[in-house]
Design an enzyme around this catalytic site. Sequence first.
Site, PDB file in Angstrom:
ATOM      1  N   SER A  17      15.533 141.907  53.081  1.00 22.10           N
ATOM      2  CA  SER A  17      16.825 141.278  52.850  1.00 22.10           C
ATOM      3  C   SER A  17      16.790 140.550  51.519  1.00 22.10           C
ATOM      4  O   SER A  17      15.729 140.272  50.968  1.00 22.10           O
ATOM      5  CB  SER A  17      17.150 140.290  53.962  1.00 22.10           C
ATOM      6  OG  SER A  17      16.715 138.997  53.621  1.00 22.10           O
ATOM      7  N   LYS A  18      17.968 140.283  51.016  1.00 23.04           N
ATOM      8  CA  LYS A  18      18.049 139.655  49.712  1.00 23.04           C
ATOM      9  C   LYS A  18      17.372 138.279  49.712  1.00 23.04           C
ATOM     10  O   LYS A  18      17.013 137.765  48.682  1.00 23.04           O
ATOM     11  CB  LYS A  18      19.511 139.533  49.281  1.00 23.04           C
ATOM     12  CG  LYS A  18      20.006 140.734  48.514  1.00 23.04           C
ATOM     13  CD  LYS A  18      21.453 141.050  48.813  1.00 23.04           C
ATOM     14  CE  LYS A  18      21.552 142.087  49.902  1.00 23.04           C
ATOM     15  NZ  LYS A  18      22.808 142.368  50.458  1.00 23.04           N
ATOM     16  N   ARG A  19      17.204 137.722  50.888  1.00 23.28           N
ATOM     17  CA  ARG A  19      16.611 136.398  50.953  1.00 23.28           C
ATOM     18  C   ARG A  19      15.082 136.405  50.926  1.00 23.28           C
ATOM     19  O   ARG A  19      14.458 135.426  50.573  1.00 23.28           O
ATOM     20  CB  ARG A  19      17.097 135.656  52.210  1.00 23.28           C
ATOM     21  CG  ARG A  19      18.002 134.480  51.872  1.00 23.28           C
ATOM     22  CD  ARG A  19      18.498 133.775  53.116  1.00 23.28           C
ATOM     23  NE  ARG A  19      19.841 134.180  53.473  1.00 23.28           N
ATOM     24  CZ  ARG A  19      20.141 135.011  54.480  1.00 23.28           C
ATOM     25  NH1 ARG A  19      19.199 135.507  55.236  1.00 23.28           N
ATOM     26  NH2 ARG A  19      21.380 135.320  54.733  1.00 23.28           N
TER      27      ARG A  19
END
Length: 512
Positions: free
Chosen positions: A271-273
């Site tokens: 995920s982008k996180r």
Amino acid sequence: MTPTAPAPAPVTEATGADIRVRFCPSPTGTPHMGMVRTALFNWAHARHHGGKLIFRIEDTDAARDSEESYHQLLDAMRWLGIDWDEGVEVGGPHGPYRQSQRGDIYQDVIAKLREGGHIYESYSTAEEIAERHRAAGRDPQLGYDGSDRDLTEEQKAAFRAEGREPVWRLRMPDEDITFEDMVRGEITFKAGATPDFVVVRANGQPLYTLVNPVDDALMGITHVLRGEDLLSSTPRQIALYRALISVGVTDVIPRFGHLPYVLGEGSKKLSKRDPESNLFLYREQGFLPEGMVNYLALLGWGYSADQDVFSREEMVERFDASDVNPNPARVDFKKATAINADHMRLLDPAEFTERMVPHLQEAGVVSDPVTSEQHALLVAATPLVQPRMNLLGEAPDMLRFLFVADADLVVEDDALKKLGDDPVAVLDRAITEVETVPADAFAAATLEEVLRAAIVEDMGIKPRLAFGPLRSAISGRRISPPLFESMELLGRPSSLARLRALRDRLAAAAEA
RNA sequence: GCCCCCAUCGUCUAGCGGCCCAGGACACUGGCCUUUCACGCCGGCGACACGGGUUCGAAUCCCGUUGGGGGUACCA
């Protein structure tokens, strides 16, 4: 108003210099690994075939897009050396290259599709659709049922009278859709599995589903290499392409290729996180762009069966989308680091020196700009550290001792342990010996010869314990570049001062 | 639910019917080298998800199962 008969689907036959690929990210958030990998593969495909790479920005979602993110995208591309032939910043014949500036173009295409009967207005709400499925004994989770396909003018007027604004949907052909995926081979989606989808919002604004293929068509894109997450939207795009062909917007369908997912170390989709998905975190830790490109390429592709370290040029020479592996790749930071380490060794020493500078400045080890004295020291120290660093970010800890004043050298706790039975005696002897070495003979080889003879041979202390205290005194650390070379770089006065300082400190501690 | 994709060592992969009782890399690990740490060198551990076919012969082809993943938005 009936849809045209299913159009034949002429797929592009472009080869060589006629090949046109694109990279078209949305500027939301920080560039991540999967996105950048997609950019790299498109670039490699274009360069390998002598074609063109078009860089377009899909900023149709004002709520999430940001200018900051756009600049990070440019930064990422430039850092990695992925250059483009047409697109944002450089222009080209099919501009503008930011979708937010192409509104009129889309309205024009929408009008044509409407006139051709390929899109139709739809008033059904999600609840109404689900309710109709339930009433008919079907799964309510089924998608749009096509009930607005053939609305009469009276029916439309009645909906409008209720204050409803229609969305516009594309009429999907009632037949299987098959295409030859560049990485996966033939893929067929069953007829009826893809409902008529929305291409224009009720407010008149076009959606990604329309805008992305329209721009590809208008920009003459011949090959679409993108993430696997878009695989199931391919039948929709092919259907839209057929419609675009029939209204004369374009004349061929591009070839598609879907790149595998990039997964995190857990197993979940990156995920982008996740920190490991953030490209810039790798840069901050000291990845070389060469190493990064190499590792990114390994996420789904390989240079050969027994070589996984290669240059950008070598990648371009061999890259072929059909060699891309279809199964998902997991990011492995250790492997990435190992690949980077090899590129560190491959770097020309002078270049290596320059690459370290920003990291040393960031850590306050050298000044900005670097003084000529600092630079000379860095050049001299490079051969000592180049073979023993994996990441440029290791430079500050490795070299700090060379740039601090003797009085400011911090001897770490760790460097005070395991120094043998009598480190004071060892240091005393070392000081005596070093004092006998004349300034013009203060070189690594001489120092080693003299100190080894005195401490190892004469005093009978094992090398590890003979040189450990000296290393701590000189570098302040238990782990450092080679000792004698470090002393030579430091010079005679500093070396002696540091040896004495630690000797005094240890002697004082022994008193207490 | 429906549609689609994927399936070889812990991880990334080579393999596209016999060269494979499966090769490489990272990681792990034993050793050598050695002033620390690295580098380098030698060795070890370790995989074809399962079941049916097809074939003289299958990791490779087909079908099914299982397991992952994605899509099914007036996000991109």
